[in-house]
Motif scaffolding. Sequence first.
Motif, short mmCIF file in Angstrom:
data_model
loop_
_atom_site.label_atom_id
_atom_site.label_comp_id
_atom_site.label_asym_id
_atom_site.label_seq_id
_atom_site.Cartn_x
_atom_site.Cartn_y
_atom_site.Cartn_z
N LEU A 218 0.83 -1.20 0.00
CA LEU A 218 0.00 0.00 0.00
C LEU A 218 0.87 1.25 0.00
N MET A 219 1.95 1.22 0.79
CA MET A 219 2.86 2.36 0.82
C MET A 219 3.53 2.56 -0.54
N LYS A 220 3.94 1.45 -1.13
CA LYS A 220 4.56 1.52 -2.46
C LYS A 220 3.58 2.08 -3.48
N PHE A 221 2.33 1.66 -3.38
CA PHE A 221 1.30 2.14 -4.30
C PHE A 221 1.15 3.66 -4.22
N HIS A 222 1.12 4.21 -2.99
CA HIS A 222 0.92 5.66 -2.85
C HIS A 222 2.09 6.45 -3.44
N TYR A 223 3.30 5.94 -3.28
CA TYR A 223 4.42 6.61 -3.92
C TYR A 223 4.31 6.54 -5.44
N THR A 224 3.97 5.38 -5.95
CA THR A 224 3.89 5.20 -7.40
C THR A 224 2.84 6.10 -8.01
N LEU A 225 1.65 6.14 -7.40
CA LEU A 225 0.57 6.96 -7.96
C LEU A 225 0.86 8.45 -7.80
N ARG A 226 1.38 8.84 -6.66
CA ARG A 226 1.63 10.27 -6.44
C ARG A 226 2.66 10.81 -7.41
N ARG A 227 3.62 9.99 -7.77
CA ARG A 227 4.68 10.43 -8.68
C ARG A 227 4.21 10.60 -10.12
N LEU A 228 2.97 10.21 -10.40
CA LEU A 228 2.40 10.48 -11.72
C LEU A 228 1.91 11.92 -11.83
N HIS A 229 1.77 12.60 -10.68
CA HIS A 229 1.37 14.02 -10.63
C HIS A 229 0.07 14.25 -11.41
N LEU A 230 -0.96 13.52 -11.03
CA LEU A 230 -2.26 13.66 -11.68
C LEU A 230 -2.94 14.95 -11.27
N ASP A 231 -3.78 15.49 -12.15
CA ASP A 231 -4.59 16.64 -11.77
C ASP A 231 -5.95 16.14 -11.27
N ASP A 232 -6.81 17.08 -10.87
CA ASP A 232 -8.10 16.70 -10.26
C ASP A 232 -8.96 15.88 -11.22
N SER A 233 -8.97 16.24 -12.50
CA SER A 233 -9.79 15.52 -13.47
C SER A 233 -9.31 14.09 -13.63
N GLU A 234 -8.01 13.88 -13.66
CA GLU A 234 -7.46 12.53 -13.81
C GLU A 234 -7.74 11.69 -12.57
N TYR A 235 -7.62 12.32 -11.40
CA TYR A 235 -7.94 11.59 -10.16
C TYR A 235 -9.41 11.18 -10.11
N VAL A 236 -10.30 12.08 -10.50
CA VAL A 236 -11.73 11.79 -10.37
C VAL A 236 -12.17 10.78 -11.44
N LEU A 237 -11.56 10.81 -12.61
CA LEU A 237 -11.86 9.79 -13.62
C LEU A 237 -11.36 8.42 -13.17
N MET A 238 -10.22 8.42 -12.50
CA MET A 238 -9.69 7.17 -11.95
C MET A 238 -10.66 6.59 -10.92
N GLN A 239 -11.23 7.45 -10.07
CA GLN A 239 -12.22 6.99 -9.10
C GLN A 239 -13.43 6.39 -9.80
N ALA A 240 -13.91 7.07 -10.84
CA ALA A 240 -15.11 6.59 -11.54
C ALA A 240 -14.86 5.26 -12.23
N ILE A 241 -13.67 5.08 -12.80
CA ILE A 241 -13.34 3.80 -13.45
C ILE A 241 -13.32 2.68 -12.42
N ALA A 242 -12.79 2.98 -11.23
CA ALA A 242 -12.77 1.97 -10.16
C ALA A 242 -14.19 1.67 -9.68
#
Length: 411
Positions: free
Chosen positions: A301-325
């Motif tokens: 889980l810790m590794k996941f948060h580093y990996t995702l955060r380093r993609l530097h997503l914006d709000d739209s990308e984050y919210v689309l990711m939530q919707a896909i999940a």
Amino acid sequence: MLVCTTVVQVVCSVFAVENEEEDEPKVCQVCGDRATGYHFNAMTCEGCKGFFRRAMKRPVNFSCPFRGVCIITKNNRRQCQACRLQKCRSIGMLKELIMSDEELGQRRRLLERRRKRAEPVILSTQQEAVIQELLNAQKKTFDISFVHFTHFRPIDRTLAPMQQYRQTCQETTTNTWPSDIQEASLPCSSSSSPCSSSSQEVKPEDSCGKDRAFTTLPHIADLSTYMIQQIISFAKMLSSFKELSIEDQISLLKGATFELCQIRFNMLFNESSGMWECGPLTYCMDDAARAGFQPHLLDPLMKFHYTLRRLHLDDSEYVLMQAIALFSPDRPGVTDSKTIDQLQEMLALTLKTYIESKRTSPKKHLLYPKIMGCLTEMRSMNEEYTKQVLQIQDIQPEVPPLMLEVFSKIT
């Protein structure tokens, strides 16, 4: 000096002749019509090019009614196919250069792909409306500053967790997680600083595993309940979600809540310190360890948060990711999987188009597969998280009813 001048004049005259030739209209060597270029090894018009291809693909014994001496022109080229074909051959047109139907199809597809790449990618009106709806729902249901998170039991960091991640919530400016994000669990060390509050001291002499494991559980349970309530409100604001049956809504929420929580928490993750900065509250992975969660969940889980955060997503990308999940058709208990699959496909295409239209980095084409990889990784942790929540409840009944309801298995 005279020689140099002469050379310059000759070069200029050559360029002038070439430019004149380029400006002159090209003539079909078969019929004299305006040529469009070299086709099958000869300068021809489109009409003679097509005639030669058809004649070679479907060989027919043409015969000339005028002894084979017809003069082919633009006006009479259709009157004698035999002489027209003979003229094509005489100027050097070659059957071997004609592509097969399969090769033509491949060439057309290649040209189409090139055309699409050359065209600017833009979001459709429908895609923009989808993103706006998601952003509005996110804004209304995600208390990103945690100003409304007030009714909770205080977090107890008086005991060092059995599994330490070398983090101190007071020191949020230091890099307390290894840069390579170790996959193996970190050993408890006397030199490491556990996550602690300013008004409390760590008591390492306490060796009771049971007490040590659940000191932060009441607060983490309250925090999780708060996040779950917001995620349920988020889903209920989406028109596509509300159109589904109640049974499917429940199945999707039970399946995706953990993943949506992690995506939202990632927006608050400080990759320099390895801390989650939730307004006035700061959390570290040691807090989850004190709540009773085990390393085989916390480490990935810790590794996941580093990996995702380093993609530097914006709000739209984050919210689309939530919707896909959220709209995952393979969640247990889902009945209308076809409709949900179509929704997820539409959201995934919207995310891909958004990245292509908004991002400018030359490596932007890598972002979409990386996001999808993070979603897949969360799915692998989801089941383990549910299992550990239920195990904690069996040992220490502090897990609130909403968490148990969401993370209980659908039968």
